[in-house]
Design an enzyme around this catalytic site. Structure first.
Site, PDB file in Angstrom:
ATOM      1  N   ASP A  18       0.821  -1.223   0.000  1.00  0.00           N
ATOM      2  CA  ASP A  18       0.000   0.000   0.000  1.00  0.00           C
ATOM      3  C   ASP A  18       0.852   1.270   0.000  1.00  0.00           C
ATOM      4  O   ASP A  18       2.079   1.215   0.167  1.00  0.00           O
ATOM      5  CB  ASP A  18      -0.931  -0.004   1.225  1.00  0.00           C
ATOM      6  CG  ASP A  18      -0.224  -0.409   2.522  1.00  0.00           C
ATOM      7  OD1 ASP A  18       1.019  -0.328   2.577  1.00  0.00           O
ATOM      8  OD2 ASP A  18      -0.906  -0.810   3.471  1.00  0.00           O
TER       9      ASP A  18
ATOM     10  N   ASN B 248      -7.242  -2.902  14.557  1.00  0.00           N
ATOM     11  CA  ASN B 248      -8.639  -3.191  14.219  1.00  0.00           C
ATOM     12  C   ASN B 248      -8.757  -4.369  13.244  1.00  0.00           C
ATOM     13  O   ASN B 248      -9.804  -4.579  12.642  1.00  0.00           O
ATOM     14  CB  ASN B 248      -9.317  -1.941  13.637  1.00  0.00           C
ATOM     15  CG  ASN B 248      -8.648  -1.470  12.347  1.00  0.00           C
ATOM     16  OD1 ASN B 248      -7.754  -2.125  11.829  1.00  0.00           O
ATOM     17  ND2 ASN B 248      -9.089  -0.338  11.823  1.00  0.00           N
TER      18      ASN B 248
ATOM     19  N   HIS C 103      -7.029  -4.817  10.414  1.00  0.00           N
ATOM     20  CA  HIS C 103      -6.788  -4.567   8.976  1.00  0.00           C
ATOM     21  C   HIS C 103      -5.488  -5.216   8.513  1.00  0.00           C
ATOM     22  O   HIS C 103      -4.560  -5.398   9.299  1.00  0.00           O
ATOM     23  CB  HIS C 103      -6.847  -3.069   8.631  1.00  0.00           C
ATOM     24  CG  HIS C 103      -5.680  -2.246   9.044  1.00  0.00           C
ATOM     25  ND1 HIS C 103      -5.805  -1.063   9.747  1.00  0.00           N
ATOM     26  CD2 HIS C 103      -4.344  -2.380   8.836  1.00  0.00           C
ATOM     27  CE1 HIS C 103      -4.618  -0.532   9.940  1.00  0.00           C
ATOM     28  NE2 HIS C 103      -3.712  -1.308   9.392  1.00  0.00           N
TER      29      HIS C 103
ATOM     30  N   GLU D  81      -9.514  -1.916   5.628  1.00  0.00           N
ATOM     31  CA  GLU D  81     -10.119  -1.628   6.918  1.00  0.00           C
ATOM     32  C   GLU D  81     -11.336  -2.535   7.154  1.00  0.00           C
ATOM     33  O   GLU D  81     -11.863  -3.118   6.198  1.00  0.00           O
ATOM     34  CB  GLU D  81     -10.562  -0.153   6.944  1.00  0.00           C
ATOM     35  CG  GLU D  81      -9.421   0.848   6.795  1.00  0.00           C
ATOM     36  CD  GLU D  81      -8.624   1.040   8.091  1.00  0.00           C
ATOM     37  OE1 GLU D  81      -8.466   0.082   8.872  1.00  0.00           O
ATOM     38  OE2 GLU D  81      -8.142   2.172   8.304  1.00  0.00           O
TER      39      GLU D  81
HETATM   40  C1  GLP Z   1      -0.296   0.224   8.627  1.00  0.00           C
HETATM   41  C2  GLP Z   1       0.051  -0.646   7.411  1.00  0.00           C
HETATM   42  C3  GLP Z   1      -0.166  -2.116   7.704  1.00  0.00           C
HETATM   43  C4  GLP Z   1       0.487  -2.489   9.015  1.00  0.00           C
HETATM   44  C5  GLP Z   1      -0.134  -1.686  10.130  1.00  0.00           C
HETATM   45  C6  GLP Z   1       0.390  -2.045  11.503  1.00  0.00           C
HETATM   46  O1  GLP Z   1      -1.643   0.451   8.736  1.00  0.00           O
HETATM   47  N1  GLP Z   1      -0.701  -0.290   6.268  1.00  0.00           N
HETATM   48  O2  GLP Z   1       0.374  -2.875   6.636  1.00  0.00           O
HETATM   49  O3  GLP Z   1       0.326  -3.873   9.246  1.00  0.00           O
HETATM   50  O4  GLP Z   1       0.141  -0.315   9.861  1.00  0.00           O
HETATM   51  O5  GLP Z   1       1.571  -1.383  11.746  1.00  0.00           O
HETATM   52  P1  GLP Z   1       2.548  -1.628  12.960  1.00  0.00           P
HETATM   53  O6  GLP Z   1       3.395  -2.786  12.568  1.00  0.00           O
HETATM   54  O7  GLP Z   1       3.324  -0.354  13.076  1.00  0.00           O
HETATM   55  O8  GLP Z   1       1.706  -1.900  14.143  1.00  0.00           O
END
Ligand code: GLP
Length: 270
Positions: A67, A136, A138, A143
């Site tokens: 993304d 959440n 995702h 989402e």
């Molecule tokens: C963002 C990314 C996800 C990732 C999430 C959790 O939303 N788009 O791909 O898994 O963050 O991030 P973290 O590893 O910092 O908790």
């Protein structure tokens, strides 16, 4: 779905890096799906180490990131382009022309999403997709309530996700409200999926993903339907799982069957 629970976040990263290493050794021209966020950072450090120690080369590897934020240019310090360059690509022998991340600053972001999805298929699909998980549930930026059949597209971010990611943006700095993200179907089409989660703040989402129903309210739960999905957790992220004993037993039984050996960080997770 294979669930692996390891004592520490460091061991989770090492395990993930070893899965990538094995794939690259058996398929030097593999297509890797990459993730951002804080969770994969330690894994990328391990991959850089393996490259420096000449265990692996990325010279034939192709990558696709999950993304990118809409309205953010590649040079922006919070863009996922910048993240990948500064956390991985600058330190390995990958050909920048083989690295793909959606262009969040494209004039037509809907068209950019279509182009990106097509390119994944043109390159033969993803061999191994790395994932983290949002609090959440995702994955990528799919989402809750995302269609389980979605492909790469523009998604609005929830307030929860914006709040979680606020820490990366300066006070008063513009924070994106939308992202271009691979869809859930896109992720499910990867031949292998590896999701890493660490810390107690992920425990509820992890429980919903593994032991809850498959539903759009927890997009990561779709992985229950994947034929080759591995979930690697530290003890904190696994703390809400009711079948922890079973997962641990299954892993030990597997380790006994396929005894591994190695050096340094590799192959000593338990
Ligand atoms: C963002 C990314 C996800 C990732 C999430 C959790 O939303 N788009 O791909 O898994 O963050 O991030 P973290 O590893 O910092 O908790």
């Amino acid at each position: 779905m294979e669930v692996i629970i390891l004592p520490t976040a460091k061991q989770v990263a090492c395990y993930g890096a070893d899965v990538c290493e094995s794939l690259i050794k058996t398929k030097p021209a593999a297509v890797l799906g990459l993730a951002t966020g804080s969770t994969p950072l330690a894994l990328y450090k391990e991959l850089i180490k393996y490259y420096q120690q000449q265990h692996i080369s990325f010279s034939q590897i192709t990558t696709f990131n999950l993304d990118e934020y809409v309205g953010v240019s590649a040079s922006h310090s919070q863009s996922y382009h910048y993240y990948m360059k500064t956390q991985l690509f600058d330190f390995i022998d990958i050909d920048p022309g083989n690295t793909h991340i959606p262009h969040g600053d494209a004039v037509d972001v809907q068209q950019e999403a279509i182009r990106y999805e097509q390119l994944i298929h043109e390159k033969g699909g993803i061999d191994l997709q790395l994932l983290g998980i949002g609090r959440n549930g995702h994955i990528g930026f799919n989402e809750p309530t995302s269609s389980l059949n979605s492909i790469t597209r523009v998604k609005a971010l929830t307030n929860a996700t914006k709040a979680d990611n606020q820490r990366f943006f300066g006070l008063g700095e513009y924070q994106p409200t939308h992202a271009i993200t691979m869809g859930i179907k896109t992720i499910m089409q990867a031949r292998q999926v590896l999701l890493l989660a660490t810390g107690t703040n992920k425990a509820q989402a992890v429980k919903a993903m593994i032991e809850g129903p498959v539903c759009a309210m927890c997009p990561a739960s779709c992985l229950q339907l994947h034929q080759y999905a591995t979930i690697v957790l530290d003890q904190q992220a696994a703390s809400e799982l009711i079948m922890q004993d079973y997962y641990q037993f299954a892993k030990q039984a597997c380790d006994t069957l396929f005894t591994q050996s190695g050096e340094g960080c590799t192959k000593s997770y338990g």
